[in-house]
Structure formats: C-alpha cells, structure tokens
Design a protein around this motif. Structure first.
Motif, PDB file in Angstrom:
ATOM      1  N   ILE A   1       0.868  -1.180   0.000  1.00 31.14           N
ATOM      2  CA  ILE A   1       0.000   0.000   0.000  1.00 31.14           C
ATOM      3  C   ILE A   1       0.900   1.223   0.000  1.00 31.14           C
ATOM      4  CG2 ILE A   1      -1.752   1.298   1.286  1.00 31.14           C
ATOM      5  CD1 ILE A   1      -2.775  -1.396   2.328  1.00 31.14           C
ATOM      6  N   GLU A   2       0.690   2.069  -0.986  1.00 32.29           N
ATOM      7  CA  GLU A   2       1.532   3.256  -1.160  1.00 32.29           C
ATOM      8  C   GLU A   2       0.702   4.526  -1.057  1.00 32.29           C
ATOM      9  OE1 GLU A   2       4.949   2.013  -4.223  1.00 32.29           O
ATOM     10  OE2 GLU A   2       2.942   1.599  -5.002  1.00 32.29           O
ATOM     11  N   HIS A   3       1.344   5.591  -0.591  1.00 35.93           N
ATOM     12  CA  HIS A   3       0.681   6.886  -0.476  1.00 35.93           C
ATOM     13  C   HIS A   3       1.328   7.874  -1.433  1.00 35.93           C
ATOM     14  CE1 HIS A   3       0.011  10.950   1.382  1.00 35.93           C
ATOM     15  NE2 HIS A   3      -1.225  10.476   1.326  1.00 35.93           N
ATOM     16  N   GLY A   4       0.486   8.576  -2.197  1.00 37.65           N
ATOM     17  CA  GLY A   4       1.001   9.570  -3.133  1.00 37.65           C
ATOM     18  C   GLY A   4       0.083  10.767  -3.190  1.00 37.65           C
ATOM     19  N   ALA A   5       0.295  11.608  -4.189  1.00 38.21           N
ATOM     20  CA  ALA A   5      -0.480  12.842  -4.320  1.00 38.21           C
ATOM     21  C   ALA A   5      -1.969  12.565  -4.478  1.00 38.21           C
ATOM     22  CB  ALA A   5       0.043  13.639  -5.517  1.00 38.21           C
ATOM     23  N   ASN A   6      -2.319  11.416  -5.041  1.00 34.55           N
ATOM     24  CA  ASN A   6      -3.724  11.076  -5.269  1.00 34.55           C
ATOM     25  C   ASN A   6      -4.289  10.146  -4.204  1.00 34.55           C
ATOM     26  OD1 ASN A   6      -3.882  12.590  -7.695  1.00 34.55           O
ATOM     27  ND2 ASN A   6      -2.864  10.913  -8.803  1.00 34.55           N
ATOM     28  N   GLY A   7      -3.587  10.010  -3.091  1.00 34.22           N
ATOM     29  CA  GLY A   7      -4.084   9.170  -2.007  1.00 34.22           C
ATOM     30  C   GLY A   7      -3.398   7.819  -1.960  1.00 34.22           C
ATOM     31  N   LEU A   8      -4.134   6.805  -1.496  1.00 34.04           N
ATOM     32  CA  LEU A   8      -3.579   5.462  -1.307  1.00 34.04           C
ATOM     33  C   LEU A   8      -3.819   4.578  -2.521  1.00 34.04           C
ATOM     34  CD1 LEU A   8      -4.751   4.765   2.366  1.00 34.04           C
ATOM     35  CD2 LEU A   8      -2.448   5.405   1.607  1.00 34.04           C
ATOM     36  N   ARG A   9      -2.834   3.714  -2.788  1.00 34.61           N
ATOM     37  CA  ARG A   9      -2.963   2.687  -3.825  1.00 34.61           C
ATOM     38  C   ARG A   9      -2.531   1.350  -3.240  1.00 34.61           C
ATOM     39  NH1 ARG A   9      -4.030   3.841  -8.894  1.00 34.61           N
ATOM     40  NH2 ARG A   9      -3.119   1.862  -9.605  1.00 34.61           N
ATOM     41  N   ILE A  10      -3.170   0.291  -3.719  1.00 33.95           N
ATOM     42  CA  ILE A  10      -2.869  -1.059  -3.257  1.00 33.95           C
ATOM     43  C   ILE A  10      -2.444  -1.910  -4.448  1.00 33.95           C
ATOM     44  CG2 ILE A  10      -5.294  -1.772  -3.470  1.00 33.95           C
ATOM     45  CD1 ILE A  10      -4.854  -3.630  -1.050  1.00 33.95           C
ATOM     46  N   SER A  11      -1.483  -2.806  -4.238  1.00 29.03           N
ATOM     47  CA  SER A  11      -1.066  -3.720  -5.301  1.00 29.03           C
ATOM     48  C   SER A  11      -0.643  -5.048  -4.692  1.00 29.03           C
ATOM     49  CB  SER A  11       0.077  -3.122  -6.127  1.00 29.03           C
ATOM     50  OG  SER A  11       1.193  -2.833  -5.319  1.00 29.03           O
TER      51      SER A  11
END
Length: 543
Positions: A454-464
C-alpha cells in the motif's frame, strides 16, 4: 365365462409392443423439434452473444447446434470448430489421467500423496500424512470454499511448484474429511502427481494420452490460444453496480489460468468434445476406434459418490428441479434430477460458462457452452433437454430461470442499498480514518499469498498485490478504518480493506472481503490476513 373378448394374436401383440417401443425410442432419439426456437428465446432473454449445444447418444452420430457470434460487434459465427474454455469440466480429464495410471498399477486411488510428492504438505500435519490421491479430487480436505484461489486467479506469476509449496500455509476451515467445500488447488496437486509419475508436464501427458487417441487435435490444455484462433471471445456484465448487471460487453482479454491448468484450463470445440463424451458413455471405450482409455472398473469408480454435498433450498420457481441427493465423485458430481441419476459438472471462467450432463440410464450426454457468464441460460436449456430425453413433461424452464435470476439480483441490490443507507445515516458522525493516510502505507504479508503493498502519493492510497498484476488500484475511504478498492481492471470484483489498530495506534492487521454479495468464491479476499512486514519477519512468517 366365455373367452369371446377381443384379443390380438400373440405375434401381433409383440409387433404392436415393438412398434410402441420404437415410437417411444424415436420420440427421444433426436433433440426437441423446437430446440432452435427455444434456444433463440433463451439467448434473447439473457442477451447471450453466442452458444453451442451438443447431444451425444450412445451408438448415434453426435448432434451439434451452434448459435450467435464469437464476439459482439463482429460477423464471425459460432461453429462446430469454435473453441470454448470449459473451465472446471477439465477436472474430469485430470481424474481420467489418474484412472489410467491406476489401471497401469502406477498408483491406487488410496496412494498417499506424500509417497509420490515427498514435499507435499497441508497446514494440518495429519492431513499432510493421510491425504490420498482420491482425497485430492473430492473436496473434503478441510480447506474452505475456493481457499487459495488467489494464488492463480486473477492470473498470477506463480508456478505450480510455488502454489504447491504455499498450500501448507492455508489454514483449514474444518477438520480433514469432515465436510464438502469445493476447491481448485488440490486438482493442481493432482496434476503434479501425474507429472511426477509420467516424467512429463500435465499438458504433455493429456495431449499424448487423451487428445491424440481421440483425435482432439484442435483442443488445447492451455488457455493461451494462437492469434487468430477460432475462439469464442469472453463477454460479461461488468458496468452495473453489481457484476452480473448492466449490458453484456466483450471483456478486454480472455482469462489465462495455465498455472492451475489441471483444475480448469482446457479449451475445446463441440466436434471434439463429442469424442470425449462418447468415451464417457462408452465407460472408457472410444466407439469410433475401439481404443480403450481406461477400464470399465475405473469408469465406475469415477462416477461413484465419495463426498456428500448439502442440498440447498431451491428458489420457488425451480423447486421441481431440487435433487433428493447431491454428491461429488472423482471429477464429476453425481445427483438425481426428478428421480433419475445425473452425472454432471459445470465450468466457469471470466466471460464464459459450460455445463455437461450425463444420464447414465439413457446413455445420453449433453454439453452446453456460451461465451458469456449467463449460467441461467445454460440451465434453462439443460433442464429442457433432460426432460426431453427422460420423457418428462417440461415446465417453462426459461421463465423459471429468468425469475430466479431476477430474484437473486434483487436480493443483492437490497443488501447493497441497506449498506449504503447505513453509510448515509453516519455522514454527520466522525467516522475516521483514525490515522493520517500516509500511516496506512507499507508492505503487508499474508502467510499463504505473500505480499501486498500500500503506497501513499499525491492522489491518495494505492494497493497492489505482489503476484497478481491485475489486483492494483486506488483505495477510497469508506468509514472508520475501512477503505474500498477501485481496481484498474474494472472487470474484477472490488473489495473492502479494513485496517485493525493495536493499543499503541499502529496497524496490527488488515483484512479484506468482496463488496458484492454475488462475487464468485474464487475472489477469496476473505481468507487473507495481512500483517505489517516487520511483524511477519519477526515471527518467521515470510515465505
């Protein structure tokens, strides 16, 4: 009393009886006269792009009827050579390969799996030691429904050997041999047993031992077909609020399941599937060539019930079809249909479903395939044909299955609406999240699946997901510490992702479950238990 009543002479009575028997036989020697019209109604009711029906009667030429197009928007028609993925009906082929090895004395159905595969292990040591070849096929291992399917579905990078190794980390749902729960992973193990004994891949063995003798030259043990192949393209309803609602449309690409091929990867056409069903009716003998693939004893064994399957209540429109008993044998289900023995199995992959039915006492086999996920369409045709070959009055199965389908979708919509209303009522409350978004980011480990990032970036959280390229997308906050996925591949089922915090406010674990009440069991998110990698490493749970 004078014997003056009218009576046919003995010879005439036998002739009359023979004529009656001939008429009765002829009335069911071919599909119903209205079959084409009936199938067209079914296809219109369920918006089915393409469909094929195969009927095989012992001693008679197979009957194939094809309908519709291979892919919506394109002119190419379904024909007898069009390849369809037949999903879990592949399991009967894997069972047949094992039956051949039993005939040859290379193993018995009760040979311990660990005697053939020394590295084989289940989570339960007792199951590891006692699991037999028979146990691999009959869905009573203690694994939960569809447990571990995320190791190959959606498509993963894992090899069969890696899947076999990971099996030992999947916790059982019940004790060994105590109850039925359908699984796919142990058929992958069965394929590895075949490979170990034959010294060749499952694909090579099935080509050499089944496809070649039956001249199934176009049939493929792989879900990867050559470019330009005469294939039925997969279609599904994926644009509605629930998968299975909305308009039918072609999927972006066919599903690839080769690392679980022994459980469900065969692609075949109706012309060649007929040869396989002729062998089933021949109890292992190919009537065209006189070649025997396996003995009558093994044919009987594969149709002998092994595991009791609970009989669930049927929706009211389908009550007439409720079986008195259901069982699972070796690669086949055995039950009754309106009091008659039925040997059958279904198969489904994304965008396509298959149904195969055999009436042993009538020596009739029926296969129906479609390039969509409209299982009720197949069932409406299946029941109509079963009634015809059994000589039974047939109700309006099309209307019954359409009503049952609508009832199922309506219940799912009601459940989602109730959940949405609950969320709406809580909008004025403080509902989280508990942590700043960046604190949810990290690498998490499940004992049997592996890592999820789970990563955090400018557009919020993403899961892979580490092994599954398609399981990648945005996480959207729902309430408290629960988020939902928005997979980049919108043909897949989204999941709720819930973070549980420890006393110090750090993340202790993460669980998932499918959002849709109708999600296929192979989306087994609920079996995952993710922990931050630091804890996994400390406990030695990194695999």
């Amino acid at each position: 009393m004078p014997r003056s009543f009218t009576r046919l002479p003995r010879a005439c009575s036998w002739l009359a009886l023979a004529a009656l028997m001939l008429v009765a036989s002829l009335s069911h020697a071919a599909p119903p006269r209205d079959l084409d019209r009936y199938v067209q109604r079914v296809m219109q009711t369920f918006d089915t792009p393409g469909l094929a029906v195969l009927v095989v009667e012992k001693g008679k030429p197979p009957v194939v009827r094809t309908y519709g197009v291979r892919r919506m928007g394109e002119p190419a028609k379904i024909d007898e050579q069009t390849l369809f993925p037949i999903g879990s009906t592949t399991k009967a082929f894997t069972a047949a390969l094992l039956a051949m090895l039993v005939d040859e004395g290379k193993l018995t159905w009760d040979t311990k799996v660990s005697d053939v595969l020394p590295g084989f292990k289940m989570y339960d040591p007792y199951a590891s030691a006692e699991m037999t070849v028979r146990d691999l096929l009959v869905h009573r291992s203690g694994l939960g429904l569809g447990a571990g399917d995320l190791l190959f579905f959606p498509p993963t990078r894992l090899t069969r050997d890696e899947i076999l190794h990971k099996l030992r980390y999947i916790k059982p749902a019940t004790s060994f041999r105590s109850r039925y729960a359908y699984d796919n992973l142990l058929y992958v193990v069965a394929g590895q047993v075949i490979e170990a004994l034959e010294g060749a891949s499952w694909e090579e063995v099935i080509r050499r031992r089944i496809f070649a003798p039956l001249e199934m030259n176009a049939t493929s043990p792989s879900s990867v077909l050559p470019e330009g192949a005469n294939r039925a393209w997969p279609h599904a309803r994926t644009s509605g609020e629930i998968r299975g609602t909305g308009p039918i449309a072609p999927l972006p690409k066919p599903l690839t399941l080769d690392n679980a091929a022994p459980a469900g990867a065969i692609n075949t056409n109706m012309e060649e599937l007929a040869r396989w069903l002729e062998v089933q009716l021949g109890r292992g003998l190919d009537p065209r060539t006189g070649t025997r693939l396996y003995s009558e004893a093994q044919a009987q064994e594969m149709w002998t019930p092994q595991t009791l399957v609970p009989v669930s209540p049927m929706p009211k429109p389908l009550e007439l079809a409720k079986p008195n008993f259901r069982t699972y044998a070796l690669g086949w289900g055995v039950s009754d249909y309106r009091g008659h023995e039925l040997v059958a199995h279904g198969g489904g992959v994304l965008g396509s479903v298959t149904n195969i039915s055999i009436l042993p006492d009538r020596d009739v086999a029926i296969a129906i395939v479609t390039n969509s996920e409209e299982t009720p369409a197949l069932a409406a045709i299946q029941y109509r044909l079963l009634d015809h070959y059994l000589g039974l009055d047939s109700p309006d199965w099309l209307a019954a299955w359409a009503e049952a389908r609508d009832m199922r979708i309506a219940r799912a919509r009601e459940a989602l609406a109730a959940h949405a209303a609950k969320l709406q009522a809580q909008q004025g409350e403080r509902v989280g999240p508990s942590l700043a978004l960046e604190r949810y980011a990290g690498t998490y480990q499940d004992d049997w699946y592996g890592r999820v990032k789970i990563e955090h970036g400018a557009n919020g959280l993403r899961i892979s997901f580490e092994h599954t390229p398609a399981l990648s997308g945005a996480l959207e906050h729902v309430r408290y510490d629960t988020f939902r996925t928005r997979w980049g591949d919108r043909t897949l089922e989204d999941a709720y992702v819930t973070f549980s915090l420890g006393p110090d406010g750090s993340i202790d674990r993460v669980t998932l479950r499918a959002i849709s009440p109708l999600a296929d069991f192979s989306f087994d998110y609920h079996d995952l238990l993710l922990r931050p990698v630091r804890e996994a490493a400390a406990s030695g749970a990194s695999h």
